[in-house]
Design a protein around this motif. Structure first.
Motif, short mmCIF file in Angstrom:
data_model
loop_
_atom_site.label_atom_id
_atom_site.label_comp_id
_atom_site.label_asym_id
_atom_site.label_seq_id
_atom_site.Cartn_x
_atom_site.Cartn_y
_atom_site.Cartn_z
N THR A 117 0.83 -1.20 0.00
CA THR A 117 0.00 0.00 0.00
C THR A 117 0.87 1.25 0.00
OG1 THR A 117 -1.76 -1.16 1.20
CG2 THR A 117 -1.82 1.25 1.23
N VAL A 118 0.40 2.24 -0.74
CA VAL A 118 1.00 3.57 -0.75
C VAL A 118 -0.05 4.56 -0.25
CG1 VAL A 118 2.04 5.36 -2.17
CG2 VAL A 118 2.51 2.97 -2.64
N TYR A 119 0.41 5.53 0.52
CA TYR A 119 -0.49 6.52 1.10
C TYR A 119 -0.11 7.92 0.64
CZ TYR A 119 -1.18 2.63 4.34
OH TYR A 119 -1.44 1.39 4.89
N LEU A 120 -1.10 8.78 0.66
CA LEU A 120 -0.86 10.21 0.47
C LEU A 120 -1.66 10.94 1.54
CD1 LEU A 120 0.59 12.31 -1.35
CD2 LEU A 120 -1.59 12.57 -2.55
N GLN A 121 -0.94 11.54 2.48
CA GLN A 121 -1.55 12.35 3.51
C GLN A 121 -1.67 13.78 3.01
OE1 GLN A 121 -2.69 11.40 6.69
NE2 GLN A 121 -3.46 13.50 6.82
N LEU A 122 -2.89 14.29 3.01
CA LEU A 122 -3.15 15.63 2.50
C LEU A 122 -3.56 16.52 3.68
CD1 LEU A 122 -4.22 13.33 0.34
CD2 LEU A 122 -5.09 15.31 -0.88
N ASN A 123 -2.73 17.49 4.01
CA ASN A 123 -3.01 18.42 5.09
C ASN A 123 -3.15 19.84 4.55
OD1 ASN A 123 -2.72 16.32 6.98
ND2 ASN A 123 -0.55 16.73 7.26
N SER A 124 -3.74 20.70 5.36
CA SER A 124 -3.91 22.11 4.99
C SER A 124 -4.50 22.24 3.59
CB SER A 124 -2.57 22.85 5.08
OG SER A 124 -2.02 22.74 6.36
N LEU A 125 -5.56 21.49 3.35
CA LEU A 125 -6.14 21.43 2.00
C LEU A 125 -6.72 22.77 1.58
CD1 LEU A 125 -7.63 17.88 2.23
CD2 LEU A 125 -6.13 18.69 0.40
N LYS A 126 -6.60 23.02 0.29
CA LYS A 126 -7.11 24.24 -0.33
C LYS A 126 -8.12 23.86 -1.41
CE LYS A 126 -2.47 26.25 0.09
NZ LYS A 126 -1.35 26.88 -0.65
N PRO A 127 -9.03 24.77 -1.74
CA PRO A 127 -9.99 24.46 -2.81
C PRO A 127 -9.31 24.06 -4.12
CG PRO A 127 -10.71 26.37 -1.59
CD PRO A 127 -9.35 26.03 -1.06
N GLU A 128 -8.15 24.61 -4.40
CA GLU A 128 -7.44 24.27 -5.63
C GLU A 128 -6.83 22.86 -5.60
OE1 GLU A 128 -6.99 27.01 -3.73
OE2 GLU A 128 -4.86 27.61 -3.69
N ASP A 129 -6.91 22.18 -4.48
CA ASP A 129 -6.50 20.77 -4.42
C ASP A 129 -7.61 19.83 -4.90
OD1 ASP A 129 -4.88 21.54 -1.32
OD2 ASP A 129 -3.92 21.27 -3.27
N THR A 130 -8.78 20.37 -5.16
CA THR A 130 -9.88 19.56 -5.64
C THR A 130 -9.53 18.90 -6.97
OG1 THR A 130 -11.56 20.88 -4.52
CG2 THR A 130 -12.27 19.62 -6.45
N ALA A 131 -9.64 17.57 -7.02
CA ALA A 131 -9.27 16.82 -8.21
C ALA A 131 -9.54 15.34 -7.97
CB ALA A 131 -7.78 17.01 -8.54
N VAL A 132 -9.43 14.57 -9.03
CA VAL A 132 -9.36 13.12 -8.89
C VAL A 132 -7.88 12.76 -8.70
CG1 VAL A 132 -9.77 10.88 -9.97
CG2 VAL A 132 -11.39 12.76 -10.33
N TYR A 133 -7.61 11.99 -7.66
CA TYR A 133 -6.25 11.61 -7.34
C TYR A 133 -6.00 10.18 -7.78
CZ TYR A 133 -5.40 15.88 -4.78
OH TYR A 133 -5.21 17.21 -4.45
N TYR A 134 -4.91 9.99 -8.52
CA TYR A 134 -4.56 8.70 -9.07
C TYR A 134 -3.20 8.25 -8.52
CZ TYR A 134 -7.96 9.90 -12.73
OH TYR A 134 -9.08 10.26 -13.42
N CYS A 135 -3.09 6.96 -8.23
CA CYS A 135 -1.75 6.43 -7.95
C CYS A 135 -1.26 5.66 -9.17
CB CYS A 135 -1.72 5.56 -6.70
SG CYS A 135 -2.51 3.96 -6.84
N ALA A 136 0.05 5.56 -9.26
CA ALA A 136 0.68 4.94 -10.42
C ALA A 136 1.94 4.20 -9.98
CB ALA A 136 1.02 6.00 -11.46
N ALA A 137 2.34 3.21 -10.77
CA ALA A 137 3.50 2.40 -10.43
C ALA A 137 4.36 2.16 -11.66
CB ALA A 137 3.04 1.06 -9.85
N VAL A 138 5.66 2.11 -11.42
CA VAL A 138 6.61 1.76 -12.48
C VAL A 138 7.73 0.95 -11.84
CG1 VAL A 138 7.83 3.97 -12.26
CG2 VAL A 138 8.07 2.61 -14.34
N ARG A 139 8.11 -0.12 -12.53
CA ARG A 139 9.13 -1.02 -11.99
C ARG A 139 10.51 -0.44 -12.31
NH1 ARG A 139 9.41 -6.43 -10.25
NH2 ARG A 139 11.46 -7.37 -10.54
N THR A 140 11.03 0.33 -11.37
CA THR A 140 12.35 0.90 -11.54
C THR A 140 12.92 1.31 -10.19
OG1 THR A 140 13.66 2.62 -12.62
CG2 THR A 140 11.49 3.26 -11.88
N GLY A 141 14.24 1.26 -10.11
CA GLY A 141 14.92 1.73 -8.91
C GLY A 141 15.74 2.97 -9.16
#
Length: 124
Positions: free
Chosen positions: A77-101
């Protein structure tokens, strides 16, 4: 193949907080760099945060100091903690993965796998 499912979005007042999660299945994410992107209506998908397989993080300037990306490989699992939110943060949030180091992937076309997104709405 990696399947990603986001959750945790919702409606929050400006100044509030949310934590969105991205659960992976199919393969362990321990070998994958992970990213969060967002897309507001009428706008292009934009980079939000990146976390390497080693746990190094990188953020867009617009969220630096307010958002925190983290990963729990044991829970796949990956998390995104969003604090001090602003109206301009309104969006659909997507997670993504790529196999690389290597490197820090900030462009959407650098990722191989995507979730379906979770809506975050910040009211003023």
């Amino acid at each position: 193949q990696v399947q990603l499912v986001e959750s945790g979005g919702g409606l929050v007042q400006a100044g509030g907080s949310l934590r969105v999660s991205c659960v992976a299945s199919g393969r362990s994410i321990s070998s994958y760099a992970m990213g969060w992107f967002r897309q507001a209506p009428g706008k292009e998908r934009e980079f939000v945060a990146h976390i390497s397989i080693g746990g190094s993080t990188y953020y867009a300037d617009s969220v630096k100091g307010r958002f925190t990306i983290s990963r729990d490989n044991a829970k796949n699992t990956v998390y995104l903690q969003l604090n001090s939110l602003k109206p301009e943060d309104t969006a659909v949030y997507y997670c993504a993965a790529v196999r690389t180091g290597w490197g820090t992937q900030t462009r959407w076309n650098e990722y191989d796998y995507w979730g379906q997104g979770t809506q975050v709405t910040v009211s003023s």
